[in-house]
Write an enzyme that holds these catalytic residues in place. Structure first.
Site, PDB file in Angstrom:
ATOM      1  N   GLY A  11      -3.942   4.955  21.222  1.00  0.00           N
ATOM      2  CA  GLY A  11      -3.913   3.741  20.414  1.00  0.00           C
ATOM      3  C   GLY A  11      -3.539   4.011  18.972  1.00  0.00           C
ATOM      4  N   ARG A  35      -5.452   7.978  30.057  1.00  0.00           N
ATOM      5  CA  ARG A  35      -4.811   7.596  31.314  1.00  0.00           C
ATOM      6  C   ARG A  35      -3.371   8.077  31.395  1.00  0.00           C
ATOM      7  NH1 ARG A  35      -6.957   1.400  31.984  1.00  0.00           N
ATOM      8  NH2 ARG A  35      -6.355   1.302  29.794  1.00  0.00           N
ATOM      9  N   ARG A  36      -2.836   8.500  30.252  1.00  0.00           N
ATOM     10  CA  ARG A  36      -1.486   9.047  30.243  1.00  0.00           C
ATOM     11  C   ARG A  36      -1.408  10.164  29.204  1.00  0.00           C
ATOM     12  NH1 ARG A  36      -0.914   4.087  27.414  1.00  0.00           N
ATOM     13  NH2 ARG A  36       0.036   4.296  25.333  1.00  0.00           N
ATOM     14  N   LEU A  73     -11.244   3.597  21.574  1.00  0.00           N
ATOM     15  CA  LEU A  73     -10.794   2.728  22.652  1.00  0.00           C
ATOM     16  C   LEU A  73     -10.796   1.270  22.218  1.00  0.00           C
ATOM     17  CD1 LEU A  73     -12.601   4.024  25.876  1.00  0.00           C
ATOM     18  CD2 LEU A  73     -10.131   3.796  25.563  1.00  0.00           C
ATOM     19  N   GLY A  74      -9.811   0.520  22.677  1.00  0.00           N
ATOM     20  CA  GLY A  74      -9.809  -0.899  22.369  1.00  0.00           C
ATOM     21  C   GLY A  74      -8.540  -1.579  22.836  1.00  0.00           C
ATOM     22  N   TYR A 124     -14.865 -11.254  20.567  1.00  0.00           N
ATOM     23  CA  TYR A 124     -14.496  -9.977  19.950  1.00  0.00           C
ATOM     24  C   TYR A 124     -15.652  -9.411  19.139  1.00  0.00           C
ATOM     25  CZ  TYR A 124     -11.721  -6.513  17.403  1.00  0.00           C
ATOM     26  OH  TYR A 124     -11.240  -5.338  16.882  1.00  0.00           O
ATOM     27  N   LYS A 128     -18.192  -6.138  20.100  1.00  0.00           N
ATOM     28  CA  LYS A 128     -18.317  -4.995  19.194  1.00  0.00           C
ATOM     29  C   LYS A 128     -19.779  -4.783  18.797  1.00  0.00           C
ATOM     30  CE  LYS A 128     -13.886  -4.047  18.885  1.00  0.00           C
ATOM     31  NZ  LYS A 128     -13.319  -2.812  19.473  1.00  0.00           N
ATOM     32  N   ARG A 159       1.572  -7.949  17.344  1.00  0.00           N
ATOM     33  CA  ARG A 159       0.364  -8.742  17.137  1.00  0.00           C
ATOM     34  C   ARG A 159       0.579  -9.603  15.893  1.00  0.00           C
ATOM     35  NH1 ARG A 159      -4.791  -4.625  18.213  1.00  0.00           N
ATOM     36  NH2 ARG A 159      -4.129  -3.913  20.291  1.00  0.00           N
TER      37      ARG A 159
END
Length: 218
Positions: A11, A35-36, A73-74, A124, A128, A159
């Site tokens: 990220g 994951r990658r 992570l997010g 959100y 958190k 975004r």
């Protein structure tokens, strides 16, 4: 030197964290659970493990007795939907925290958000806040929460809210550190937070993140 594992390394903040850890003399071993593949992870100190965040307990041996867990992570509700957002930002984050605690990791450094509040009506902020509370209940020797404002970064996905926010807040940053911080500043603050001798729970707001990030030490 310290050892660590990272979740969320692909990220905005996590990728900057990996770059800084690559150059850091403070860390001799960094395990990346992702994951990658993480392209920024160059050098012998990095060990990359492809994981299933639903079954993160299978990676216990990979993180056992490391010193620090970094969690960046997010996702967003817009990208993953409300259920997908909660799964990543709550369930996967908690899976990482429990993995760390159960395997003797002493420090946990979390990227949360300014305004995090478990009682909020907004998904959100509520999520958190819930995560901060639940990780706090795991009683790490040291738990540092990063609560940045708007994150200045170049993301792969567009975004609109962040783009507009960055344009509007950029002039204000000349006068105040309250509103935004770069992904690099957050990542540097995360590393710096692990290098102090204090224990317990600590919350770093956007002002502290920006100030602490100035104290760079390889």
């Amino acid at each position: 030197m310290s050892t660590a594992f990272v979740v969320g390394a692909t990220g905005a903040v996590g990728s900057e964290l990996v770059k800084l850890l690559a150059d850091s003399t403070k860390f001799s071993k960094v395990v990346l659970l992702a994951r990658r593949s993480v392209d920024a992870a160059t050098g012998d100190k990095f060990i990359q493990k492809t994981v299933d965040f639903e079954k993160l307990e299978e990676n216990s041996e990979d993180v056992r007795n490391l010193d620090v867990a970094f969690c960046a992570l997010g996702t967003t509700r817009g990208k993953s939907g409300p259920d997908g957002f909660y799964k990543v930002d709550h369930d996967y984050v908690m899976n990482a925290a429990k993995l760390a605690k159960e395997n003797g990791v002493k420090q946990f450094v979390l990227v949360s958000s300014g305004g995090a509040d478990e009682t909020s009506r907004f998904l959100y902020m509520k999520t958190k806040g819930e995560v901060e509370k639940e990780i706090g209940e795991l009683n790490f020797e040291k738990f540092v929460i990063m609560r940045p404002g708007l994150i200045e970064t170049k993301r792969q996905e567009f975004r609109l809210g962040e783009v507009v926010g960055c344009v509007l807040l950029k002039p204000l940053k000349l006068f105040s550190n309250r509103f935004s911080s770069s992904a690099t500043e957050i990542a540097q603050a995360m590393i710096n937070a692990t290098q102090t001798d204090d224990t317990g729970k600590h919350i770093w707001d956007n002002v502290k993140i920006v100030e602490e990030a100035k104290h760079y030490s390889a």
